[in-house]
Design an enzyme around this catalytic site. Sequence first.
Site, short mmCIF file in Angstrom:
data_model
loop_
_atom_site.label_atom_id
_atom_site.label_comp_id
_atom_site.label_asym_id
_atom_site.label_seq_id
_atom_site.Cartn_x
_atom_site.Cartn_y
_atom_site.Cartn_z
N ARG A 1 0.84 -1.20 0.00
CA ARG A 1 0.00 0.00 0.00
C ARG A 1 0.88 1.25 0.00
O ARG A 1 0.47 2.32 -0.45
CB ARG A 1 -0.90 0.03 1.23
N TYR B 1 -7.77 21.69 -15.93
CA TYR B 1 -8.53 20.45 -16.01
C TYR B 1 -9.77 20.56 -15.13
O TYR B 1 -9.68 20.82 -13.94
CB TYR B 1 -7.66 19.28 -15.59
N ASP C 1 1.04 21.34 -13.49
CA ASP C 1 0.47 20.21 -14.22
C ASP C 1 1.05 20.29 -15.64
O ASP C 1 0.67 21.15 -16.43
CB ASP C 1 -1.05 20.31 -14.25
N LYS D 1 -2.22 9.61 -19.64
CA LYS D 1 -2.22 10.26 -20.94
C LYS D 1 -0.94 9.93 -21.73
O LYS D 1 -0.73 8.79 -22.10
CB LYS D 1 -2.41 11.76 -20.76
#
Length: 383
Positions: A52, A104, A177, A202
């Site tokens: 995790r 975004y 970003d 992407k």
Amino acid sequence: MTKRPFSPQSLLAQGGSHSDNENGVIIPPVYTSTTYLRDDDNQYRSGRVYSRADNPTYRPAEKLLAELENAADARLFASGMAAATAVFQALKPGDKVIAPKVMYWALRKWLQTFGVDSGLDVRFVDTTNLNELRDAIAERQPTLIWLETPGNPLWTVTDIAAVADMARNCGSLLAIDSTVATPLLTKPLDLGADIVMHSATKYLNGHSDVISGALAAREDNAFWQRLVAIRAQSGAVPGPQDAAQLLRGMRTLFLRVRESCQSALYIAEQLEQHPQVIEVLYPGLKSFVGHEIAVKQMQGGFGGMLSIRLAGGEKAAIAVAAKTQLWHRATSLGGVESLIEHRASIEGPDTPVPLDLLRLSVGIENADDLLNDLQQAIDLAHS
């Protein structure tokens, strides 16, 4: 032997090839174990306790991204949203944030709801207007400035180096970003940013079959370690198979981005002349408002994303998307296949996106085929 500096093309092509020298394999193995053995004295000298928090499958892609970004460290996340929101979760209630008006939509929505609910003071400004941004910074003294450049889906370009100077002068963190630019076209950390984020779903992966995100940091400092801890405690990690598949996609990143950039510029230049196209939004066009800044901070191309605005408004735009044969009507970007989308329909009634706009993600198909398909769709929609 002194390590020689290799080009991004070579680094990507052999990405992760030497991560398992013990067995001499060319392709790094996938570690599916969820837990790890303690040493005889009850310690964890491997540095891993539970998947995790971390998994050795992540490291080849993380090391490759760090090398491409000239970063001190990089970490994979379960998605681009998981990576982006971790940056804001690392802040404290009452901290002030400046973010762009054009960004975004899902992250903007998150900031307006969950970000504000958690106590963040968020203001959206036109980050391409340096005077407006400078005034906002002077007034607010923000803890974090978040930029997205080029900004989805109008592809606005913000001067990273100029904003980095502003951030440094007021002691703000600067996060970028850079999903659309990729590490091949823009290196935000070299321009003064502290953190760079990628939706690895992407371009980094590039095949529309992996959901993942990534953060990279200029310095391995207390804020970065807080981000690493947030990833571990929230379990915002990808599966090992996804990490391995992401690395496989990254190995062709150079070729895919080069092809997409060339085709996008060609298509943008041709569509600028179409009588039914009222505007083409693409940083590579000399007519584009942010072109000069793009030339300064984007090396090797202007990206594979562009948007077009059509005569006839929303109805014509939706009709054009419906009449393409080669372009897929689907959300997302950066894959080998070309996508077309009426963006305002996705973002909802509060979107800043014009209703006549179509967002185009240019893949690696033949550029003339893509252009001809768009032109026939536009002609049919306006006949």
